[in-house]
Design an enzyme around this catalytic site. Sequence first.
Site, short mmCIF file in Angstrom:
data_model
loop_
_atom_site.label_atom_id
_atom_site.label_comp_id
_atom_site.label_asym_id
_atom_site.label_seq_id
_atom_site.Cartn_x
_atom_site.Cartn_y
_atom_site.Cartn_z
N GLY A 192 6.83 5.19 7.98
CA GLY A 192 5.85 6.25 8.20
C GLY A 192 6.08 6.90 9.56
N SER A 193 5.01 7.42 10.13
CA SER A 193 5.13 8.18 11.38
C SER A 193 5.30 7.25 12.59
CB SER A 193 3.88 9.03 11.57
OG SER A 193 2.75 8.19 11.67
N LYS A 248 0.85 -1.19 0.00
CA LYS A 248 0.00 0.00 0.00
C LYS A 248 0.88 1.24 0.00
CE LYS A 248 -2.29 2.77 3.15
NZ LYS A 248 -2.40 3.93 2.27
N GLU A 273 10.24 1.79 10.15
CA GLU A 273 11.13 2.93 9.86
C GLU A 273 10.31 4.19 10.10
OE1 GLU A 273 14.23 2.51 9.25
OE2 GLU A 273 14.21 0.35 8.91
N CYS A 303 12.86 12.15 5.84
CA CYS A 303 13.08 11.73 7.23
C CYS A 303 14.51 11.97 7.66
CB CYS A 303 12.72 10.26 7.38
SG CYS A 303 13.62 9.23 6.21
N GLU A 319 8.73 16.12 15.88
CA GLU A 319 9.03 16.13 14.45
C GLU A 319 8.09 17.12 13.73
OE1 GLU A 319 7.94 12.73 11.96
OE2 GLU A 319 9.90 12.85 11.01
P1 NAD Z 1 1.86 7.93 8.16
O1 NAD Z 1 2.32 7.11 9.30
O2 NAD Z 1 0.70 8.81 8.35
O3 NAD Z 1 1.49 6.98 6.92
C1 NAD Z 1 2.42 6.07 6.35
C2 NAD Z 1 1.65 4.99 5.63
O4 NAD Z 1 0.92 4.23 6.59
C3 NAD Z 1 0.62 5.51 4.62
O5 NAD Z 1 0.55 4.63 3.53
C4 NAD Z 1 -0.66 5.46 5.43
O6 NAD Z 1 -1.83 5.36 4.64
C5 NAD Z 1 -0.46 4.20 6.26
N1 NAD Z 1 -1.23 4.14 7.50
C6 NAD Z 1 -1.78 5.16 8.20
N2 NAD Z 1 -2.45 4.68 9.27
C7 NAD Z 1 -2.30 3.34 9.25
C8 NAD Z 1 -2.76 2.29 10.09
N3 NAD Z 1 -3.50 2.53 11.18
N4 NAD Z 1 -2.41 1.02 9.80
C9 NAD Z 1 -1.63 0.76 8.71
N5 NAD Z 1 -1.19 1.71 7.86
C10 NAD Z 1 -1.52 2.99 8.13
O7 NAD Z 1 3.14 8.72 7.66
P2 NAD Z 1 3.21 9.77 6.48
O8 NAD Z 1 2.60 11.04 6.94
O9 NAD Z 1 2.75 9.15 5.23
O10 NAD Z 1 4.79 9.97 6.32
C11 NAD Z 1 5.55 10.88 7.07
C12 NAD Z 1 6.25 10.17 8.20
O11 NAD Z 1 7.07 9.13 7.69
C13 NAD Z 1 7.19 11.08 8.96
O12 NAD Z 1 7.07 10.83 10.33
C14 NAD Z 1 8.58 10.67 8.46
O13 NAD Z 1 9.64 10.92 9.35
C15 NAD Z 1 8.36 9.20 8.27
N6 NAD Z 1 9.35 8.64 7.36
C16 NAD Z 1 10.31 7.81 7.89
C17 NAD Z 1 11.29 7.28 7.06
C18 NAD Z 1 12.34 6.35 7.60
O14 NAD Z 1 13.00 5.69 6.81
N7 NAD Z 1 12.55 6.28 8.91
C19 NAD Z 1 11.27 7.57 5.68
C20 NAD Z 1 10.27 8.41 5.20
C21 NAD Z 1 9.30 8.94 6.04
#
Ligand code: NAD
Length: 482
Positions: free
Chosen positions: A226-227, A173, A248, A282, A384
């Site tokens: 993600g977050s 996804k 991550e 990130c 963040e």
């Molecule tokens: P997010 O956590 O909101 O979403 C990430 C993904 O998870 C999306 O596809 C989203 O639809 C999905 N998601 C959301 N809720 C979910 C749930 N309950 N269950 C399963 N999947 C779910 O993050 P974002 O806003 O898309 O991205 C930004 C964040 O990602 C920032 O915190 C950034 O630091 C982090 N990030 C980390 C890295 C790394 O390698 N550490 C790399 C890029 C981004």
Amino acid sequence: MKQYNHFIGGEYKPSVNGGTMDIINPATGKKYATLASGDEADVKLAFQAAKDAAEGWTKTPLAKRQAIMQRIATIIEEKVDFLAEAEMLDSGKPISHAKGLEIPRAAANFAFFAAAASQLSSESHYMPGEAISYTLRQPYGVVGCISPWNLPLYLFTWKIAPAIAAGNTVVAKPSELTPVTATLLGEICNEAGLPVGVLNIVHGTGPDVGEAIVRHEEIKVISFTGSTAVGKRIAGICAEQLKKASLELGGKNAVIIFGDSDYDDALKTTVRSSFSNQGQICLCGSRIFVQWDIYDRFVSDFAERVQKLKMGDPSDPETKMGAMISEGHMKKVLSYIELAKQEGGEVIVGGNQVHLPAPNDGGYFIEPTIITGLDQNCRTNQEEIFGPVVTIMPFQTEEEAVTLANQTPYGLASVVWSDRLDRAHRVAGQLHAGIVWVNCWLLRDLRTPFGGVKQSGMGREGGWEAIRFFTEPKNVTIKYDH
Ligand code: NAD
């Protein structure tokens, strides 16, 4: 208006429930396409397609798997202009960033993991006169991959390439905010001859689709970027099901600039490490610590350079600063700038939303922003922000710099600028971070482990770590006499 659908079993399909959502171009604020918005029913279909493909893919000879993956890499390279344009429309990022960095790196992910798969060897242990043990590394079957919006195709393929190289099939996804290049990858996989069902893509919101992937009882492995908040939720579900997860997550990265560093290189690179992709990487540095002897000079030179960053239409090759990903995210970043002021910070550059002329008049643009005068422990320096906002703080000694850099719940990446070899080694060893760059930033060797400590995540991706993550070790012991 074009509709982007799920990619299941090698075909594009609308949602079982008929649901859709809008795809917005963040640089104009306008809807330009529609996305199928699925739920558990679509995840079930995708899982079945992946399961049906699993045995065939696992038994596909390595050389054939590698040839298909290499072909995917080549097609991505051939389509770099088309994919970069799609990424730009979806995310508001400058075309130069998409074309020069991200799409080529997506191709590199497939090329690298195609090659890496053949280099993985298994251990064996000899018990003299008694037995020999060896370790098989077997694919899990169907794995789940969930990626964010900030580097859409690059981070999506960063998971998928090692997963399929190791012999798994995938239910994936992408972020609902940036789904287009992932969808286009489906066509590319078909063209390259990837057997149907090896890669399946389901679109929709995190709670509806992401969580259905994580909760699926037969998907045994989850790779998530993600977050931190969502990562923790996923970790909880995986814990209940004893499911393997790689997480991550977010960061609050420190950049430490010592007075003995190459000043010009540190200055130039810190502009890039602060504001690339509008600070929405990130790995961007967001807390800059500068040694007292060069502090005033650095702040003034840094401010001068940052004010010259060209903000504008992302399709202009000269644009260095594009749009924020969404209106909601723009408002969140602006609210942090207000918070910084309340916490006693001085905004010395930027701080405001930017209203550009048409066609970007509805876009989500924020000036690159520099804040000084804040305490390291305030919320602005602890949470963040994930936008074009940095704080600069002075320090006296090496010990103080390390203490300040480590005073955060996160631990993804750090940057150290110093020309002293002993200092570079010492500080790199003491920083609480999964990645430390010395006298550089974003220099990546795909063989190296990637990931963070503390609230920045759990597990590592990249190189062998990724191939190991996507394979299960099995020990086989064979007795000589029986
Ligand atoms: P997010 O956590 O909101 O979403 C990430 C993904 O998870 C999306 O596809 C989203 O639809 C999905 N998601 C959301 N809720 C979910 C749930 N309950 N269950 C399963 N999947 C779910 O993050 P974002 O806003 O898309 O991205 C930004 C964040 O990602 C920032 O915190 C950034 O630091 C982090 N990030 C980390 C890295 C790394 O390698 N550490 C790399 C890029 C981004």
